[in-house]
Design an enzyme around this catalytic site. Structure first.
Site, PDB file in Angstrom:
ATOM      1  N   HIS A   1      22.131  -4.563 -15.386  1.00 51.89           N
ATOM      2  CA  HIS A   1      21.900  -5.549 -14.312  1.00 51.89           C
ATOM      3  C   HIS A   1      20.438  -5.675 -13.912  1.00 51.89           C
ATOM      4  O   HIS A   1      19.914  -6.778 -13.789  1.00 51.89           O
ATOM      5  CB  HIS A   1      22.779  -5.175 -13.110  1.00 51.89           C
ATOM      6  CG  HIS A   1      22.594  -6.047 -11.915  1.00 51.89           C
ATOM      7  ND1 HIS A   1      22.832  -7.408 -11.930  1.00 51.89           N
ATOM      8  CD2 HIS A   1      22.199  -5.757 -10.635  1.00 51.89           C
ATOM      9  CE1 HIS A   1      22.590  -7.909 -10.740  1.00 51.89           C
ATOM     10  NE2 HIS A   1      22.208  -6.932  -9.927  1.00 51.89           N
TER      11      HIS A   1
ATOM     12  N   GLU B   1      33.808   2.286 -15.853  1.00 47.86           N
ATOM     13  CA  GLU B   1      32.844   3.385 -16.036  1.00 47.86           C
ATOM     14  C   GLU B   1      33.496   4.549 -16.791  1.00 47.86           C
ATOM     15  O   GLU B   1      32.909   5.118 -17.721  1.00 47.86           O
ATOM     16  CB  GLU B   1      32.364   3.907 -14.671  1.00 47.86           C
ATOM     17  CG  GLU B   1      31.405   3.002 -13.932  1.00 47.86           C
ATOM     18  CD  GLU B   1      31.001   3.587 -12.580  1.00 47.86           C
ATOM     19  OE1 GLU B   1      29.959   3.188 -12.065  1.00 47.86           O
ATOM     20  OE2 GLU B   1      31.731   4.440 -12.029  1.00 47.86           O
TER      21      GLU B   1
ATOM     22  N   ASP C   1       0.813  -1.225   0.000  1.00 46.71           N
ATOM     23  CA  ASP C   1       0.000   0.000   0.000  1.00 46.71           C
ATOM     24  C   ASP C   1       0.846   1.274   0.000  1.00 46.71           C
ATOM     25  O   ASP C   1       0.354   2.343  -0.366  1.00 46.71           O
ATOM     26  CB  ASP C   1      -0.950   0.022   1.211  1.00 46.71           C
ATOM     27  CG  ASP C   1      -2.104  -0.951   1.025  1.00 46.71           C
ATOM     28  OD1 ASP C   1      -2.278  -1.460  -0.102  1.00 46.71           O
ATOM     29  OD2 ASP C   1      -2.828  -1.212   2.015  1.00 46.71           O
TER      30      ASP C   1
HETATM   31  C1  HEM Z   1      19.073  -5.026  -8.139  1.00 46.03           C
HETATM   32  C2  HEM Z   1      23.836  -4.483  -7.434  1.00 46.03           C
HETATM   33  C3  HEM Z   1      24.313  -9.296  -7.185  1.00 46.03           C
HETATM   34  C4  HEM Z   1      19.739  -9.805  -8.565  1.00 46.03           C
HETATM   35  C5  HEM Z   1      20.324  -4.460  -7.946  1.00 46.03           C
HETATM   36  C6  HEM Z   1      20.592  -3.051  -7.883  1.00 46.03           C
HETATM   37  C7  HEM Z   1      21.918  -2.900  -7.689  1.00 46.03           C
HETATM   38  C8  HEM Z   1      22.498  -4.213  -7.629  1.00 46.03           C
HETATM   39  C9  HEM Z   1      22.695  -1.600  -7.553  1.00 46.03           C
HETATM   40  C10 HEM Z   1      19.562  -1.925  -8.030  1.00 46.03           C
HETATM   41  C11 HEM Z   1      18.772  -1.717  -6.793  1.00 46.03           C
HETATM   42  C12 HEM Z   1      17.366  -2.263  -6.840  1.00 46.03           C
HETATM   43  O1  HEM Z   1      16.712  -2.165  -7.875  1.00 46.03           O
HETATM   44  O2  HEM Z   1      16.933  -2.802  -5.829  1.00 46.03           O
HETATM   45  C13 HEM Z   1      24.375  -5.746  -7.301  1.00 46.03           C
HETATM   46  C14 HEM Z   1      25.766  -6.009  -7.043  1.00 46.03           C
HETATM   47  C15 HEM Z   1      25.892  -7.370  -6.956  1.00 46.03           C
HETATM   48  C16 HEM Z   1      24.589  -7.945  -7.184  1.00 46.03           C
HETATM   49  C17 HEM Z   1      26.852  -4.964  -6.922  1.00 46.03           C
HETATM   50  C18 HEM Z   1      27.107  -8.195  -6.689  1.00 46.03           C
HETATM   51  C19 HEM Z   1      28.155  -7.782  -6.012  1.00 46.03           C
HETATM   52  C20 HEM Z   1      23.143  -9.854  -7.590  1.00 46.03           C
HETATM   53  C21 HEM Z   1      22.910 -11.269  -7.784  1.00 46.03           C
HETATM   54  C22 HEM Z   1      21.629 -11.411  -8.207  1.00 46.03           C
HETATM   55  C23 HEM Z   1      21.039 -10.083  -8.240  1.00 46.03           C
HETATM   56  C24 HEM Z   1      23.941 -12.382  -7.557  1.00 46.03           C
HETATM   57  C25 HEM Z   1      20.878 -12.648  -8.578  1.00 46.03           C
HETATM   58  C26 HEM Z   1      21.411 -13.672  -9.222  1.00 46.03           C
HETATM   59  C27 HEM Z   1      19.160  -8.560  -8.502  1.00 46.03           C
HETATM   60  C28 HEM Z   1      17.735  -8.333  -8.679  1.00 46.03           C
HETATM   61  C29 HEM Z   1      17.547  -6.954  -8.559  1.00 46.03           C
HETATM   62  C30 HEM Z   1      18.857  -6.368  -8.319  1.00 46.03           C
HETATM   63  C31 HEM Z   1      16.659  -9.392  -8.921  1.00 46.03           C
HETATM   64  C32 HEM Z   1      16.222  -6.212  -8.646  1.00 46.03           C
HETATM   65  C33 HEM Z   1      15.877  -5.925 -10.065  1.00 46.03           C
HETATM   66  C34 HEM Z   1      14.518  -5.267 -10.154  1.00 46.03           C
HETATM   67  O3  HEM Z   1      13.567  -5.799  -9.592  1.00 46.03           O
HETATM   68  O4  HEM Z   1      14.420  -4.223 -10.785  1.00 46.03           O
HETATM   69  N1  HEM Z   1      21.489  -5.151  -7.802  1.00 46.03           N
HETATM   70  N2  HEM Z   1      23.698  -6.928  -7.389  1.00 46.03           N
HETATM   71  N3  HEM Z   1      21.996  -9.161  -7.881  1.00 46.03           N
HETATM   72  N4  HEM Z   1      19.792  -7.363  -8.288  1.00 46.03           N
HETATM   73 FE1  HEM Z   1      21.757  -7.153  -7.903  1.00 46.03          FE
END
Ligand code: HEM
Length: 456
Positions: A324, A263, A213
């Protein structure tokens, strides 16, 4: 009546009409699964038991002495929001397949866990997700881990005290194999960030009505059924009301210096100038450092971190398909793949992760993410995301490349990037950016119901 995990309506957990089965479910579920628990300070203990009776007695003691239920946590969070009353620390437990065996469950019994990745354990799944060979993992993770204990709070003191008490309660037959310390980092706006400097933890599947909500949801619906994270606990007294969740733990080291150099180089290659240079990193992550989604705007800024968006109409000229957050949540399909991410950053550094200081002032190791996520299927959620989305250069569109943040394995094909935000015309094909995140070890666990732990 078993709890309906597929109910599409978010759970009104504090409604006066909540049915008895759902109440029992919440009274027996660990916290931090359905709703993130505060864990600015986090201690992670990896344990091996070696004696079934003593291992069981230890877990029962932890559960009855220090663990609260999901429902107690939700009440605490409500009291904190309403009256500022501080809650109690989080203590969570996960047991590996090897752990269940060591606690006296037979091979036959352990087959009750439907998830093949869990039954194999992370070491035997290296090939599935292109992880580094086990010999290259940190030593603690090379050993057979039976359980993980998570201790979290917003202050370091209670975590340190509980850590000592819980280690003190370990029987002589058990071993503390290893330990990690997580510490939250925040940017000047107060948002949680990871070591590359980007806001993290914003987009989550939400299961509870009060959380849903609070979100605007014109485009993206953040409400998910419990089935994304909960499964019946096969060893609990009443699996229809006693649930658990598969927990993936991975220590992911981040080479921040290399990422910052990448970057800069990408910004140079694309001829980006001034503020526009920040778009280089945003194309890798899919959000600017302050969390602004790149698909919505070509520049950072503009209030609270948005999450009400999709990639509809974005042919990759705004947010690349490899970004990502686009790789790990394409938003127009694959909702059943989304996990509840509950990680925390580790490692101390003297610099400010969010500023524009030169790359050479950045750490090249010793810092990273203790990636943790709750799943109802490790195979279909965590592993699928890592392998079939992040690790697949042809996902959604052929030749768009690996996930530049978490993709693993060979990055042979060349890719292009949009030179101008939202306009056709891409850069000449160039090598994909190098891998800057290295998996240092981990394990698959099951976070059982409190009913199981208390009955050990
Ligand atoms: C989102 C960084 C590892 C899955 C994000 C975000 C960042 C980030 C900056 C954006 C924040 C957000 O939308 O909540 C990183 C870094 C990683 C890492 C630096 C490793 C050091 C992983 C791994 C997975 C993963 C291993 C899965 C295999 C996701 C998912 C989201 C996300 C599912 C949300 C995407 C969305 O719903 O829009 N990550 N992440 N991340 N990350 Fe990662």
């Amino acid at each position: 009546m078993p709890v309906d995990l597929n109910n599409a309506l978010p759970l009104a957990w504090d409604s006066a009409t909540l049915d008895a089965d759902t109440k029992a479910m919440l009274d027996n579920l660990q916290p931090n699964i359905l709703r993130a628990h505060v864990r600015e300070h986090l201690s992670v203990l990896f344990v091996r038991f070696n004696d079934a009776a003593e291992g069981r007695a230890f877990l029962r003691h932890v559960a009855t002495t220090w663990m609260k239920s999901a429902r107690e946590h939700l009440k605490e969070a409500r009291d904190f929001a309403g009256r500022g009353r501080r809650g109690t620390p989080y203590v969570g437990v996960g047991i590996s397949k090897a752990g269940y065996r060591d606690l006296g469950h037979s091979v036959e019994q352990v087959r009750a866990f439907g998830d093949q990745a869990f039954r194999d354990g992370m070491k035997r799944r290296v090939a599935e997700v292109e992880d580094p060979p086990v010999e290259q993992w940190d030593r603690a993770y090379q050993r057979e881990i039976h359980a993980v204990v998570l201790i979290g709070d917003d202050r370091p003191g209670p975590v340190a005290t509980l850590r000592d008490e819980i280690i003190g309660a370990l029987p002589a037959s058990a071993r503390l194999l290893g330990e990690e310390t997580g510490r939250g980092m925040r940017n000047p706006a107060g948002d949680g960030i990871e070591h590359f400097g980007y806001v993290d933890g914003r987009s989550q599947p939400l299961f509870l009505k009060d959380e849903v909500d609070r979100e605007p949801r014109k485009r993206w619906d953040p409400a998910f059924p419990l089935a994304n994270v909960l499964v019946p606990d096969p060893f609990a007294p009443d699996p229809r009301r006693h649930h658990g969740s598969y927990l993936v733990f991975r220590k992911l080291e981040q080479n921040v210096r290399a990422f910052k150099e990448i970057e800069e180089r990408l910004a140079d290659d694309l001829g980006l100038k001034g503020e526009d240079r920040h778009r280089a990193g945003a194309m890798l992550v899919g959000r600017f450092k302050d969390g602004t989604p790149l698909t919505g705007k070509g520049k950072a800024g503009g209030g609270p971190v948005a999450n009400d968006f999709t990639f509809e109409g974005d042919d990759g000229s705004k947010c690349p398909f490899s970004g990502h957050i686009r790789k790990t949540n394409p938003r127009s399909f694959g909702r059943e793949v989304l996990m509840a991410r509950r990680g925390q950053t580790y490692g101390r550094r003297g610099d400010q992760p969010w500023d524009d200081a030169p790359p050479e002032t950045r750490p090249s190791g010793g810092v990273g993410l203790l990636f943790m996520a709750f799943n109802s299927s490790l195979v279909d959620q965590f592993e699928f995301t890592q392998r079939s989305w992040a690790g697949n250069p042809d996902f959604e569109n052929p030749g768009t490349g690996h996930d530049p943040v978490i993709g693993q394995g060979e990055r042979a094909i060349k890719v292009t990037f949009p030179k101008v935000w939202g306009k056709p015309g891409q850069s000449p094909p160039q090598a994909q950016v190098a891998q800057t995140v290295t998996m240092k070890g981990g394990e698959y666990f099951f976070a059982p119901s409190l009913a199981y732990l208390r009955g050990l």
